[in-house]
Design a protein around this motif. Structure first.
Motif, short mmCIF file in Angstrom:
data_model
loop_
_atom_site.label_atom_id
_atom_site.label_comp_id
_atom_site.label_asym_id
_atom_site.label_seq_id
_atom_site.Cartn_x
_atom_site.Cartn_y
_atom_site.Cartn_z
N MET A 1 13.72 23.83 24.52
CA MET A 1 12.30 24.11 24.42
C MET A 1 11.60 22.83 23.96
N THR A 2 10.51 22.49 24.62
CA THR A 2 9.73 21.31 24.28
C THR A 2 8.37 21.76 23.75
N THR A 3 7.85 21.07 22.75
CA THR A 3 6.60 21.46 22.11
C THR A 3 5.48 20.48 22.43
N TYR A 4 4.35 21.02 22.88
CA TYR A 4 3.15 20.22 23.14
C TYR A 4 1.97 20.84 22.40
N ALA A 5 1.06 20.00 21.96
CA ALA A 5 -0.11 20.48 21.22
C ALA A 5 -1.11 21.14 22.17
N VAL A 6 -1.65 22.27 21.74
CA VAL A 6 -2.68 23.00 22.48
C VAL A 6 -3.83 23.28 21.53
N ILE A 7 -5.04 23.10 22.02
CA ILE A 7 -6.25 23.34 21.23
C ILE A 7 -6.90 24.62 21.75
N TYR A 8 -7.20 25.54 20.85
CA TYR A 8 -7.83 26.81 21.20
C TYR A 8 -9.26 26.83 20.69
N GLU A 9 -10.17 27.33 21.54
CA GLU A 9 -11.57 27.45 21.14
C GLU A 9 -12.12 28.77 21.65
N ARG A 10 -13.00 29.37 20.85
CA ARG A 10 -13.67 30.59 21.28
C ARG A 10 -14.65 30.25 22.38
N ALA A 11 -14.67 31.07 23.43
CA ALA A 11 -15.61 30.88 24.54
C ALA A 11 -16.90 31.65 24.25
N ASP A 12 -17.98 31.24 24.89
CA ASP A 12 -19.27 31.91 24.70
C ASP A 12 -19.21 33.39 25.11
N ASP A 13 -18.32 33.73 26.04
CA ASP A 13 -18.21 35.11 26.51
C ASP A 13 -17.32 35.97 25.62
N GLY A 14 -16.82 35.40 24.50
CA GLY A 14 -15.96 36.14 23.59
C GLY A 14 -14.48 35.94 23.86
N GLY A 15 -14.15 35.33 25.00
CA GLY A 15 -12.76 35.03 25.31
C GLY A 15 -12.31 33.77 24.61
N TRP A 16 -11.27 33.15 25.16
CA TRP A 16 -10.70 31.95 24.56
C TRP A 16 -10.46 30.88 25.61
N TRP A 17 -10.69 29.63 25.24
CA TRP A 17 -10.30 28.46 26.02
C TRP A 17 -9.07 27.87 25.36
N ALA A 18 -8.18 27.33 26.17
CA ALA A 18 -7.02 26.61 25.65
C ALA A 18 -6.87 25.35 26.49
N ARG A 19 -6.52 24.24 25.82
CA ARG A 19 -6.30 23.00 26.57
C ARG A 19 -5.16 22.22 25.91
N ALA A 20 -4.37 21.61 26.77
CA ALA A 20 -3.30 20.75 26.28
C ALA A 20 -3.91 19.48 25.74
N ALA A 21 -3.41 19.01 24.61
CA ALA A 21 -3.98 17.81 23.98
C ALA A 21 -3.56 16.53 24.71
N GLU A 22 -2.37 16.50 25.30
CA GLU A 22 -1.85 15.27 25.87
C GLU A 22 -2.11 15.06 27.36
N PHE A 23 -2.50 16.11 28.07
CA PHE A 23 -2.72 15.95 29.50
C PHE A 23 -3.73 16.98 29.99
N PRO A 24 -4.22 16.81 31.24
CA PRO A 24 -5.34 17.64 31.72
C PRO A 24 -4.93 19.04 32.17
N VAL A 25 -4.69 19.92 31.21
CA VAL A 25 -4.38 21.32 31.51
C VAL A 25 -5.32 22.17 30.67
N TYR A 26 -6.07 23.05 31.35
CA TYR A 26 -7.06 23.90 30.70
C TYR A 26 -6.86 25.33 31.16
#
Length: 77
Positions: A1-26
């Motif tokens: 198992m490999t670990t990568y940093a992910v940033i979570y943010e609340r979306a305006d619609d009440g859902g959630w955004w997630a993005r990888a810190a090291e590369f372009p994955v949203y």
């Protein structure tokens, strides 16, 4: 198992955004768990494509954390 940093943010619609810190994955999900599952799938796809194109895998995230700050009194609730 490999670990990568992910940033979570609340979306305006009440859902959630997630993005990888090291590369372009949203991703987006109605819940944090959905966003997490989607960003995991996106990371796997990104890494597979990187390898398929002859690239190298990025190093694991080794030091991820959060900080607490005291807000100036002008901004504090």
């Amino acid at each position: 198992m490999t670990t990568y940093a992910v940033i979570y943010e609340r979306a305006d619609d009440g859902g959630w955004w997630a993005r990888a810190a090291e590369f372009p994955v949203y991703s987006h999900g109605n819940t944090r768990e959905e966003a997490e599952q989607e960003v995991k799938a996106g990371i796997v796809f990104h890494l597979e494509e990187t390898l398929r194109e002859g690239g190298e895998l990025p190093p694991e995230s080794d030091d991820v954390g959060t900080v607490s700050v005291e807000l100036p009194s002008v901004v504090a609730p």
